[in-house]
Design an enzyme around this catalytic site. Structure first.
Site: not given
Ligand code: IMP
Ligand code: MG
Length: 171
Positions: A39, A160, A98
């Protein structure tokens, strides 16, 4: 349907702001940027070109198991960094924080490699969704809920390549 949330110009301004914050904090010191794949590859490539410190770039890819309810410690490294970060100033470059669970695991994993310092730079921060206490040191935009794509960020591996950032909506 996709609704544009941040234009390429707004993103560009945010990237420049983050880059100057980082330059101010590190003086002339060397920085190792760790790009979390996939990402943040677009963000990382723009960010590093605005930073004039001596730098190295490395790439890390992890996959999380199951849903965001997993406890920390449960990520799988699918591509590890390739050079030592011992004694280095490390900046993790992430697309979105997130729940924070992935990043918390990554941070612990990298701390174990004995960097001199370790900071987090994230383009987007969904603070309201945090399940674990973790803060980004450099944040591009704060975001309420909503699923975003573009500028390296995907939905099922698509979008992307969009130069702007969009929210995916159902209407
Ligand atoms: P977390 O903080 O472990 O929940 O995960 C974060 C990852 O989830 C990010 O690096 C993204 O790869 C993916 N992610 C979280 N929100 C989004 C979104 O709105 N769009 C696309 N990927 C997301
Ligand atoms: Mg990611």
């Amino acid at each position: 349907m996709l609704k544009r949330l941040f234009s390429r110009d707004e993103i560009d301004d945010a990237v420049k702001r983050l880059a100057s914050q980082i330059e101010n904090d590190y003086g002339d010191e060397k920085i190792v940027f760790i790009c979390l794949l996939k990402g943040s590859f677009v963000f990382t490539s723009d960010l590093i070109r605005q930073i004039h410190n001596p730098s190295r770039i490395d790439f890390l890819r992890v996959s999380s198991y199951g849903s965001g309810t997993n406890s920390k410690g449960e990520v799988n490294i699918t591509k590890d960094i390739e050079e030592s970060i011992e004694g280095e100033n490390v900046v993790i470059v992430e697309d979105i924080i997130d729940s924070g669970l992935t990043l918390a695991c990554v941070r612990d994993l990298l701390y174990a490699k004995n960097p001199k310092s370790l900071k987090i730079c994230a383009l987007l921060d969904k603070r309201a969704r945090r399940k674990i206490e973790i803060e980004g040191d450099y944040i591009g935009f704060a975001l309420e809920d909503g699923f975003v794509v573009g500028y390296g960020i995907d939905f099922a591996e698509m979008y992307r390549n969009l130069p702007d950032i969009y929210v995916v909506s159902e209407d």
